[in-house]
Design a protein around this motif. Structure first.
Motif, PDB file in Angstrom:
ATOM      1  N   VAL A 181       0.870  -1.179   0.000  1.00 54.63           N
ATOM      2  CA  VAL A 181       0.000   0.000   0.000  1.00 54.63           C
ATOM      3  C   VAL A 181       0.904   1.225   0.000  1.00 54.63           C
ATOM      4  CG1 VAL A 181      -1.674   1.378   1.280  1.00 54.63           C
ATOM      5  CG2 VAL A 181      -1.917  -1.090   1.229  1.00 54.63           C
ATOM      6  N   VAL A 182       0.557   2.222  -0.785  1.00 54.41           N
ATOM      7  CA  VAL A 182       1.297   3.476  -0.732  1.00 54.41           C
ATOM      8  C   VAL A 182       0.303   4.625  -0.759  1.00 54.41           C
ATOM      9  CG1 VAL A 182       1.612   3.625  -3.251  1.00 54.41           C
ATOM     10  CG2 VAL A 182       3.171   4.842  -1.735  1.00 54.41           C
ATOM     11  N   VAL A 183       0.531   5.604   0.110  1.00 52.42           N
ATOM     12  CA  VAL A 183      -0.249   6.835   0.106  1.00 52.42           C
ATOM     13  C   VAL A 183       0.730   7.989  -0.037  1.00 52.42           C
ATOM     14  CG1 VAL A 183      -0.289   6.953   2.636  1.00 52.42           C
ATOM     15  CG2 VAL A 183      -1.945   8.258   1.300  1.00 52.42           C
ATOM     16  N   SER A 184       0.456   8.885  -0.965  1.00 50.70           N
ATOM     17  CA  SER A 184       1.328  10.034  -1.205  1.00 50.70           C
ATOM     18  C   SER A 184       0.491  11.286  -1.358  1.00 50.70           C
ATOM     19  CB  SER A 184       2.172   9.829  -2.469  1.00 50.70           C
ATOM     20  OG  SER A 184       3.076   8.760  -2.322  1.00 50.70           O
ATOM     21  N   ILE A 185       0.852  12.337  -0.650  1.00 47.95           N
ATOM     22  CA  ILE A 185       0.251  13.648  -0.837  1.00 47.95           C
ATOM     23  C   ILE A 185       1.186  14.430  -1.754  1.00 47.95           C
ATOM     24  CG2 ILE A 185      -0.520  15.782   0.257  1.00 47.95           C
ATOM     25  CD1 ILE A 185      -2.208  13.300   0.918  1.00 47.95           C
ATOM     26  N   SER A 186       0.679  14.821  -2.896  1.00 52.00           N
ATOM     27  CA  SER A 186       1.542  15.409  -3.925  1.00 52.00           C
ATOM     28  C   SER A 186       1.240  16.871  -4.209  1.00 52.00           C
ATOM     29  CB  SER A 186       1.411  14.608  -5.220  1.00 52.00           C
ATOM     30  OG  SER A 186       0.052  14.475  -5.593  1.00 52.00           O
ATOM     31  N   SER A 187       0.218  17.421  -3.558  1.00 54.74           N
ATOM     32  CA  SER A 187      -0.140  18.815  -3.818  1.00 54.74           C
ATOM     33  C   SER A 187      -0.732  19.424  -2.561  1.00 54.74           C
ATOM     34  CB  SER A 187      -1.163  18.882  -4.970  1.00 54.74           C
ATOM     35  OG  SER A 187      -1.679  20.180  -5.117  1.00 54.74           O
ATOM     36  N   ILE A 188      -0.219  20.588  -2.151  1.00 52.85           N
ATOM     37  CA  ILE A 188      -0.747  21.340  -1.011  1.00 52.85           C
ATOM     38  C   ILE A 188      -0.873  22.800  -1.415  1.00 52.85           C
ATOM     39  CG2 ILE A 188      -0.412  22.023   1.395  1.00 52.85           C
ATOM     40  CD1 ILE A 188       1.292  19.556   1.812  1.00 52.85           C
ATOM     41  N   HIS A 189      -2.061  23.359  -1.251  1.00 55.43           N
ATOM     42  CA  HIS A 189      -2.300  24.758  -1.593  1.00 55.43           C
ATOM     43  C   HIS A 189      -2.962  25.456  -0.403  1.00 55.43           C
ATOM     44  CE1 HIS A 189      -1.323  24.319  -5.876  1.00 55.43           C
ATOM     45  NE2 HIS A 189      -1.890  23.130  -5.768  1.00 55.43           N
TER      46      HIS A 189
END
Length: 403
Positions: A241-249
């Protein structure tokens, strides 16, 4: 020398097209179009089909093609081959090749130009060699837009691309394999992918007085740190399983705490149980951070793409085609599924199918997929076209017997 078998006929036809296929791929590579904008690419491919007399239709959006014979084949199940045609929104960093992208910020970094070219080669060969094939072969070619956004396969299905299709095949280039090698895997090939959208709502205020505000940026940072620690500890370590947050505004001024922060990311897994546990862990983290900070955290799990699960019969037929083209000793097995996503999975809801990896690395290797320097060894184009064409015939009624 007289052509005696359909395989010799197909191979000879594709070999004669080698320079043509290279020129098609280079034109597509130099003139990329991103997902949902593939109008010119569609017209370029349609022009080649029209010149060869291949029956085809452009789908209603103008971005995608369904090609293949229909006359005299009513009611016969069709074997489809599929290629994606869209490019990525990224800058081509190759400076020394004449086919470098002429469009700023768009390039073929995932090999879809090669996929389209190989499918075109197989399509033209099946059409031109129709009198050499073992009986009527009802085939279909699908040139699909918007794979990178996960929208294209559904659009093509809605346009009727899978009507009457009994099996479907596809290739994906692999820069980790040298040209002349192929990799196959029966069963799960790619991951179940879900898009994440997280909205953190706080209360804005002066950056010098954070005690008078509820800082959504601080809450967002805690949330990301939390899920990166909690999710791996909540799922069986034997289930990838992989979770990635790739955008923060968030925010627009350096002295203002904003009202909200918005994040986007991806959750990828190989099994339903692992996905459900990961989702539960993410929601629990959101509740914990919300309770600690006072911010409201809303997590949405958006529909992504299903896993590609290769049918063993279709996969075996593709493997046989690859054995015949490159030799059994150059066809390997993929030991583990990828956590990448592929909307080819949408077709597999309607018919069994399989996707194989085709080596495109030269002697010195090539940069990875989605690299700004991505390129291929173009000798792979003929090999891919051969494998696709042979696979279609082998999966059609009466095909293998006369090989």
């Amino acid at each position: 020398m007289m052509v005696k078998t359909f395989t010799e006929a197909l191979d000879a036809c594709i070999d004669e097209m080698a320079e043509f296929l290279r020129s098609v791929r280079r034109h597509l590579h130099a003139n990329p179009e991103p997902s949902l904008e593939e109008f010119r690419t569609t017209q370029d491919l349609a022009g080649h089909l029209a010149d060869a007399g291949v029956p085809f239709r452009v789908v209603p959006s103008g971005r995608g093609i369904v090609a293949g014979p229909d006359r005299g084949l009513d009611g016969l199940p069709r074997v489809a081959l599929r290629a994606d045609i869209d490019a990525l929104r990224m800058q081509d960093a190759k400076l020394a090749v004449p086919y470098r992208s002429v469009r700023d910020g768009v390039m073929h970094a995932c090999g879809h130009d090669a996929h389209a070219t190989m499918a075109l080669g197989a399509t033209l060969a099946l059409h031109r060699c129709r009198d050499h094939l073992p009986g009527p072969i009802p085939w279909r070619a699908i040139f699909q837009p918007a794979e990178e956004t996960g929208d294209g396969a559904i659009e093509m299905i809605r346009a009727g691309a899978m009507e009457g299709v009994s099996a479907i095949v596809a290739l994906h280039v692999d820069p980790e394999l040298e040209v002349g090698r192929v990799a196959q895997r029966a069963g799960v090939l790619t991951a179940d992918c879900r898009d994440l959208r997280i909205v953190v709502r706080g209360r804005g205020g002066h950056a010098a007085r954070p005690h008078q505000a509820i800082d959504p940026v601080a809450a967002a940072v805690q949330f990301v740190s939390g899920i990166y620690q909690v999710v791996p500890r909540s799922v069986d370590v034997r289930e990838p399983v992989v979770v990635s947050i790739s955008s923060i505004h968030a925010g627009e001024a350096n002295n203002v705490i904003p009202d909200q922060a918005v994040m986007e990311g991806t959750l990828r897994s190989l099994g339903q149980a692992a996905r459900e546990r990961a989702c539960a862990a993410i929601q629990a983290t959101a509740r914990g951070v919300s309770a600690a900070t006072g911010a409201e955290i809303q997590v949405e799990f958006l529909q992504g793409v299903d896993p590609v699960i290769n049918d063993p019969v279709v996969n075996a037929a593709m493997a046989q085609a690859a054995f015949d083209v490159v030799g059994p000793d150059r066809v390997g097995s993929i030991p583990h599924p990828s956590l990448g996503g592929e909307d080819f999975a949408a077709y597999l809801r309607l018919a069994p199918g399989a996707m194989m990896r085709l080596g495109v690395a030269g002697a010195s290797g090539w940069p990875s997929l989605h690299s700004p320097r991505f390129d291929i060894d173009e000798r792979a184009l003929v090999l891919g076209a051969r494998i696709l064409a042979r696979s279609v015939v082998l999966l059609s009624e009466g095909g293998p017997g006369d090989a």
